[in-house]
Motif scaffolding. Structure first.
Motif, PDB file in Angstrom:
ATOM      1  N   LEU A  70       0.856  -1.182   0.000  1.00 24.22           N
ATOM      2  CA  LEU A  70       0.000   0.000   0.000  1.00 24.22           C
ATOM      3  C   LEU A  70       0.896   1.237   0.000  1.00 24.22           C
ATOM      4  O   LEU A  70       2.007   1.210   0.532  1.00 24.22           O
ATOM      5  CB  LEU A  70      -0.877   0.028   1.252  1.00 24.22           C
ATOM      6  N   GLU A  71       0.407   2.329  -0.605  1.00 25.13           N
ATOM      7  CA  GLU A  71       1.149   3.575  -0.532  1.00 25.13           C
ATOM      8  C   GLU A  71       0.193   4.729  -0.290  1.00 25.13           C
ATOM      9  O   GLU A  71      -0.957   4.707  -0.725  1.00 25.13           O
ATOM     10  CB  GLU A  71       1.989   3.817  -1.788  1.00 25.13           C
ATOM     11  N   VAL A  72       0.692   5.727   0.445  1.00 27.74           N
ATOM     12  CA  VAL A  72      -0.069   6.931   0.717  1.00 27.74           C
ATOM     13  C   VAL A  72       0.855   8.118   0.460  1.00 27.74           C
ATOM     14  O   VAL A  72       2.042   8.077   0.777  1.00 27.74           O
ATOM     15  CB  VAL A  72      -0.648   6.959   2.152  1.00 27.74           C
ATOM     16  N   GLU A  73       0.300   9.150  -0.140  1.00 30.69           N
ATOM     17  CA  GLU A  73       1.079  10.339  -0.464  1.00 30.69           C
ATOM     18  C   GLU A  73       1.393  11.138   0.798  1.00 30.69           C
ATOM     19  O   GLU A  73       0.503  11.439   1.590  1.00 30.69           O
ATOM     20  CB  GLU A  73       0.297  11.206  -1.450  1.00 30.69           C
ATOM     21  N   LEU A  74       2.675  11.468   0.981  1.00 31.91           N
ATOM     22  CA  LEU A  74       3.093  12.302   2.104  1.00 31.91           C
ATOM     23  C   LEU A  74       3.071  13.777   1.742  1.00 31.91           C
ATOM     24  O   LEU A  74       2.819  14.624   2.593  1.00 31.91           O
ATOM     25  CB  LEU A  74       4.494  11.914   2.568  1.00 31.91           C
ATOM     26  N   GLY A  75       3.345  14.099   0.494  1.00 33.76           N
ATOM     27  CA  GLY A  75       3.362  15.495   0.064  1.00 33.76           C
ATOM     28  C   GLY A  75       4.191  15.674  -1.190  1.00 33.76           C
ATOM     29  O   GLY A  75       4.710  14.720  -1.758  1.00 33.76           O
ATOM     30  N   GLU A  76       4.309  16.942  -1.608  1.00 31.60           N
ATOM     31  CA  GLU A  76       5.039  17.295  -2.823  1.00 31.60           C
ATOM     32  C   GLU A  76       6.128  18.313  -2.498  1.00 31.60           C
ATOM     33  O   GLU A  76       6.027  19.065  -1.529  1.00 31.60           O
ATOM     34  CB  GLU A  76       4.106  17.918  -3.855  1.00 31.60           C
ATOM     35  N   TYR A  77       7.157  18.325  -3.355  1.00 35.92           N
ATOM     36  CA  TYR A  77       8.243  19.293  -3.226  1.00 35.92           C
ATOM     37  C   TYR A  77       8.705  19.689  -4.620  1.00 35.92           C
ATOM     38  O   TYR A  77       8.954  18.827  -5.468  1.00 35.92           O
ATOM     39  CB  TYR A  77       9.411  18.693  -2.434  1.00 35.92           C
ATOM     40  N   PHE A  78       8.816  21.001  -4.874  1.00 40.72           N
ATOM     41  CA  PHE A  78       9.337  21.504  -6.148  1.00 40.72           C
ATOM     42  C   PHE A  78      10.790  21.898  -5.943  1.00 40.72           C
ATOM     43  O   PHE A  78      11.108  22.759  -5.127  1.00 40.72           O
ATOM     44  CB  PHE A  78       8.520  22.705  -6.639  1.00 40.72           C
ATOM     45  N   ASN A  79      11.694  21.260  -6.682  1.00 35.78           N
ATOM     46  CA  ASN A  79      13.128  21.507  -6.556  1.00 35.78           C
ATOM     47  C   ASN A  79      13.526  22.658  -7.482  1.00 35.78           C
ATOM     48  O   ASN A  79      14.076  22.451  -8.555  1.00 35.78           O
ATOM     49  CB  ASN A  79      13.918  20.237  -6.872  1.00 35.78           C
ATOM     50  N   GLU A  80      13.250  23.851  -7.038  1.00 35.46           N
ATOM     51  CA  GLU A  80      13.504  25.038  -7.851  1.00 35.46           C
ATOM     52  C   GLU A  80      15.004  25.283  -8.005  1.00 35.46           C
ATOM     53  O   GLU A  80      15.737  25.374  -7.025  1.00 35.46           O
ATOM     54  CB  GLU A  80      12.856  26.262  -7.206  1.00 35.46           C
ATOM     55  N   GLY A  81      15.453  25.353  -9.234  1.00 34.94           N
ATOM     56  CA  GLY A  81      16.846  25.662  -9.519  1.00 34.94           C
ATOM     57  C   GLY A  81      17.824  24.533  -9.267  1.00 34.94           C
ATOM     58  O   GLY A  81      19.002  24.652  -9.586  1.00 34.94           O
ATOM     59  N   GLY A  82      17.401  23.454  -8.669  1.00 32.64           N
ATOM     60  CA  GLY A  82      18.270  22.300  -8.456  1.00 32.64           C
ATOM     61  C   GLY A  82      19.258  22.454  -7.325  1.00 32.64           C
ATOM     62  O   GLY A  82      20.275  21.764  -7.284  1.00 32.64           O
ATOM     63  N   GLU A  83      18.980  23.353  -6.385  1.00 33.17           N
ATOM     64  CA  GLU A  83      19.877  23.515  -5.244  1.00 33.17           C
ATOM     65  C   GLU A  83      19.873  22.266  -4.374  1.00 33.17           C
ATOM     66  O   GLU A  83      18.876  21.567  -4.269  1.00 33.17           O
ATOM     67  CB  GLU A  83      19.435  24.707  -4.402  1.00 33.17           C
TER      68      GLU A  83
END
Length: 115
Positions: A70-83
């Protein structure tokens, strides 16, 4: 290392061994507070349910994968600029008074978001 300018989604991958432990009824379902984000930014917290209830399809509930986990979404992250930044994730039980047995965790998967 995460690709620059890409949105990622984190998933908790797990199973319940109902034969070993507690089988949940809808009114007793354990709620967990989860968060996912960069340590330098504010993480978003939300409540999810780690058991499977047939017919529920929104991101607060688990889905069964082809491999049976089973899987549940923890959240999202946008890696702006690749830092290079540290990502932090947490899963905290917020249902008081219930003990759980038979909970097996495979791990946390971080995948690029599609669509």
């Amino acid at each position: 290392m995460l690709s620059p300018d890409t949105t990622y989604t984190a998933y908790l991958v797990h199973k319940w061994d109902y034969g070993f432990g507690y089988n949940f009824f809808a009114e007793d379902r354990p709620a967990f507070e989860v968060s996912f984000g960069c340590s330098e930014d504010e993480s978003v917290n939300r409540v999810v349910y780690l058991d499977r209830k047939i017919g529920e399809t929104c991101s607060e509930y688990v889905v069964e994968r082809k491999d049976g986990w089973l899987e549940v979404e923890l959240g999202e992250y946008f890696n702006e600029g690749g830092e290079n930044k540290d990502l932090e994730m947490s899963v905290v039980n917020v249902t008081a008074g219930l003990g759980y047995t038979g909970f097996n965790t495979q791990g946390i998967e971080i995948r690029p978001k599609h669509g």
